[in-house]
Design a protein around this motif. Structure first.
Motif, PDB file in Angstrom:
ATOM      1  N   ASP A  95       0.735  -1.095   0.100  1.00  8.01           N
ATOM      2  CA  ASP A  95      -0.522   0.007   0.134  1.00  8.01           C
ATOM      3  C   ASP A  95       1.301   1.502  -0.041  1.00  8.01           C
ATOM      4  O   ASP A  95       2.086   0.678   0.379  1.00  8.01           O
ATOM      5  N   THR A  96       0.288   2.303  -0.130  1.00  7.69           N
ATOM      6  CA  THR A  96       0.636   3.720   0.449  1.00  7.69           C
ATOM      7  C   THR A  96       0.410   4.421   1.046  1.00  7.69           C
ATOM      8  O   THR A  96      -0.693   3.890   2.257  1.00  7.69           O
ATOM      9  N   ARG A  97       1.169   5.655   1.197  1.00  5.42           N
ATOM     10  CA  ARG A  97       0.755   6.142   2.325  1.00  5.42           C
ATOM     11  C   ARG A  97      -0.866   7.305   2.026  1.00  5.42           C
ATOM     12  O   ARG A  97      -1.507   8.211   2.704  1.00  5.42           O
ATOM     13  N   LYS A  98      -1.454   6.545   0.679  1.00  5.56           N
ATOM     14  CA  LYS A  98      -2.418   7.648  -0.402  1.00  5.56           C
ATOM     15  C   LYS A  98      -3.926   6.716   0.952  1.00  5.56           C
ATOM     16  O   LYS A  98      -4.633   5.687   0.720  1.00  5.56           O
ATOM     17  N   THR A  99      -4.121   7.486   2.230  1.00  6.91           N
ATOM     18  CA  THR A  99      -5.146   6.547   2.759  1.00  6.91           C
ATOM     19  C   THR A  99      -6.329   7.700   3.047  1.00  6.91           C
ATOM     20  O   THR A  99      -5.963   9.145   2.356  1.00  6.91           O
ATOM     21  N   GLN A 129       5.292   8.894   7.968  1.00 10.91           N
ATOM     22  CA  GLN A 129       6.392   9.220   6.556  1.00 10.91           C
ATOM     23  C   GLN A 129       8.258   9.074   7.644  1.00 10.91           C
ATOM     24  O   GLN A 129       8.690   8.693   6.449  1.00 10.91           O
ATOM     25  N   SER A 130       8.078   8.513   8.555  1.00 13.07           N
ATOM     26  CA  SER A 130       9.081   8.001   9.698  1.00 13.07           C
ATOM     27  C   SER A 130       9.737   7.326   9.994  1.00 13.07           C
ATOM     28  O   SER A 130      10.978   6.913  10.404  1.00 13.07           O
ATOM     29  N   ASP A 131       8.564   6.499   9.497  1.00 16.37           N
ATOM     30  CA  ASP A 131       9.043   4.302   9.776  1.00 16.37           C
ATOM     31  C   ASP A 131      10.438   4.347   7.780  1.00 16.37           C
ATOM     32  O   ASP A 131      11.176   3.516   8.433  1.00 16.37           O
ATOM     33  N   VAL A 132      10.204   4.647   7.260  1.00 20.49           N
ATOM     34  CA  VAL A 132      11.849   5.190   6.033  1.00 20.49           C
ATOM     35  C   VAL A 132      11.908   6.246   5.668  1.00 20.49           C
ATOM     36  O   VAL A 132      10.750   7.145   5.073  1.00 20.49           O
ATOM     37  N   TRP A 133      13.448   6.117   5.813  1.00 19.53           N
ATOM     38  CA  TRP A 133      13.013   8.099   4.591  1.00 19.53           C
ATOM     39  C   TRP A 133      13.078   7.610   2.845  1.00 19.53           C
ATOM     40  O   TRP A 133      13.979   7.120   2.909  1.00 19.53           O
ATOM     41  N   MET A 134      11.932   8.797   2.657  1.00 19.44           N
ATOM     42  CA  MET A 134      11.883   8.026   1.342  1.00 19.44           C
ATOM     43  C   MET A 134      11.948   9.076   1.018  1.00 19.44           C
ATOM     44  O   MET A 134      11.605  10.493   1.006  1.00 19.44           O
ATOM     45  N   VAL A 135      13.217   9.451  -0.305  1.00 19.31           N
ATOM     46  CA  VAL A 135      13.917  10.219  -0.722  1.00 19.31           C
ATOM     47  C   VAL A 135      12.742   9.954  -2.477  1.00 19.31           C
ATOM     48  O   VAL A 135      12.986   9.363  -3.193  1.00 19.31           O
ATOM     49  N   LYS A 136      12.181  11.657  -2.695  1.00 17.73           N
ATOM     50  CA  LYS A 136      10.973  11.555  -3.235  1.00 17.73           C
ATOM     51  C   LYS A 136      11.634  12.954  -4.210  1.00 17.73           C
ATOM     52  O   LYS A 136      13.017  13.110  -4.237  1.00 17.73           O
ATOM     53  N   ASP A 137      10.811  12.738  -5.434  1.00 18.69           N
ATOM     54  CA  ASP A 137      11.924  13.244  -6.622  1.00 18.69           C
ATOM     55  C   ASP A 137      11.944  14.736  -5.926  1.00 18.69           C
ATOM     56  O   ASP A 137      12.464  15.648  -6.362  1.00 18.69           O
ATOM     57  N   ASN A 138      10.574  15.770  -4.715  1.00 18.88           N
ATOM     58  CA  ASN A 138      11.314  16.683  -4.693  1.00 18.88           C
ATOM     59  C   ASN A 138      11.986  17.266  -3.878  1.00 18.88           C
ATOM     60  O   ASN A 138      12.514  17.983  -4.172  1.00 18.88           O
ATOM     61  N   GLU A 192      14.826   4.628   1.654  1.00 18.12           N
ATOM     62  CA  GLU A 192      14.409   4.082   0.257  1.00 18.12           C
ATOM     63  C   GLU A 192      15.160   5.346  -1.117  1.00 18.12           C
ATOM     64  O   GLU A 192      14.001   6.492  -0.625  1.00 18.12           O
ATOM     65  N   VAL A 193      14.648   5.468  -2.127  1.00 17.40           N
ATOM     66  CA  VAL A 193      15.221   6.525  -3.013  1.00 17.40           C
ATOM     67  C   VAL A 193      14.193   6.072  -4.429  1.00 17.40           C
ATOM     68  O   VAL A 193      14.294   5.141  -4.409  1.00 17.40           O
ATOM     69  N   GLU A 194      13.567   6.862  -4.750  1.00 18.69           N
ATOM     70  CA  GLU A 194      12.429   7.599  -5.647  1.00 18.69           C
ATOM     71  C   GLU A 194      13.694   7.002  -6.880  1.00 18.69           C
ATOM     72  O   GLU A 194      13.899   8.237  -7.021  1.00 18.69           O
TER      73      GLU A 194
END
Length: 283
Positions: free
Chosen positions: A134-138, A162-171, A197-199
């Motif tokens: 799933d995602t955080r689109k809840t 958000q802080s479960d995993v540091w997600m490096v996103k495009d922004n 995790e890196v996007e």
């Protein structure tokens, strides 16, 4: 499952859910509802995985009922067919049945819808050893329920917060000036046990992430052909997750050997509703 602990864990959720009905402003209505017992039948009217019964039971027990979880537990997570005309029978005081019915059914329907939809993805992906995430689109206020439902349908939770995993996103990459700078920013937070995790948006970014020693990579909006190219470069100990608009009709083309997971936001925000009802009559 300890139903008592479960109910305690969602007590604040129940307070919020029932506050929407604003029962406290009409004391005369509440005080005049009859308490005679009624025979209740929860009717399962669709093909579905029934999910969310702990929430269903907790809604009534929050109001003061004493529903026995043992009546319900064998049905949680079970596959039902519409043609079976299945139902679960129990008794409640009329006052509690009437007051709790809509919230209990709303929660059960939402959970069952997500579990049923998730299972369609998970069943297909499991044949190739790929996990559906799933995602955080809840729905705000319903993340706990929706994440629970994904697991009931055979899916896996990506992040609860958000802080479960540091997600490096495009922004992040845009703001900090690239993959390297964004990864360094999160590493400088010194989250000793917090993974990164890196996007990834192209093969060049993938190679940079490898050089940085990043082990969890989201291949965002990659085509199946691009995923195959990325897999040809995959290193030991690295996890690949595909993401970006993958739906049931396109899923088969993304079930590629070497891919570890596929994240699908629509399993929570786009699950088609299943049909349930609660009927009761005076004993």
């Amino acid at each position: 499952m300890s139903q008592n602990l479960f109910e305690k864990s969602i007590l604040k959720d129940m307070e919020y859910f029932f506050s929407e009905d604003d029962l406290s402003r009409n004391h005369s209505y509440i005080s005049q509802l009859p308490d005679e017992l009624v025979s209740c039948s929860l009717k399962i009217k669709d093909d579905m995985i029934l999910s969310g019964l702990p929430y269903f039971v907790a809604a009534f027990n929050y109001l003061g009922a004493q529903l026995d979880w043992n009546i319900f537990k064998e049905y949680e997570g079970k596959q039902f067919s519409k043609s079976d005309l299945s139902q679960i029978n129990f008794t409640l005081p009329f006052s509690l049945a009437l007051t709790g019915e809509r919230i209990a059914l709303n929660l059960l329907q939402r959970s069952s819808s997500i579990a049923t939809f998730t299972n369609k993805f998970a069943t297909l992906a499991a044949k190739r050893g790929i996990k559906i995430l799933d995602t955080r689109k809840t729905t705000p206020g319903l993340r706990g329920l929706e994440k629970y439902s994904v697991k009931q349908g055979g899916g896996f939770n990506h992040r609860l917060g958000q802080s479960d995993v540091w997600m490096v996103k495009d922004n992040h990459k845009s703001f900090f000036g690239g993959v390297k700078q964004a990864v360094e920013y999160f590493r400088n937070m010194n989250g000793f046990y917090t993974p990164i995790e890196v996007e990834i948006h192209d093969i060049d970014e993938l190679k940079i992430a490898f050089d940085l020693g990043v082990n969890h990579l989201m291949l965002d909006n990659f085509t199946p052909e691009q995923i195959k190219e990325a897999i040809s470069l995959k290193k030991n100990g690295v996890t690949y997750e595909a993401s970006g608009g993958i739906n049931l009709s396109s899923l088969e083309s993304y079930l590629i050997e070497g891919l570890d997971a596929i994240s699908v936001g629509s399993i929570t925000y786009g699950a088609p509703s299943v049909d349930l009802s609660l009927k009761y009559q005076r004993d």
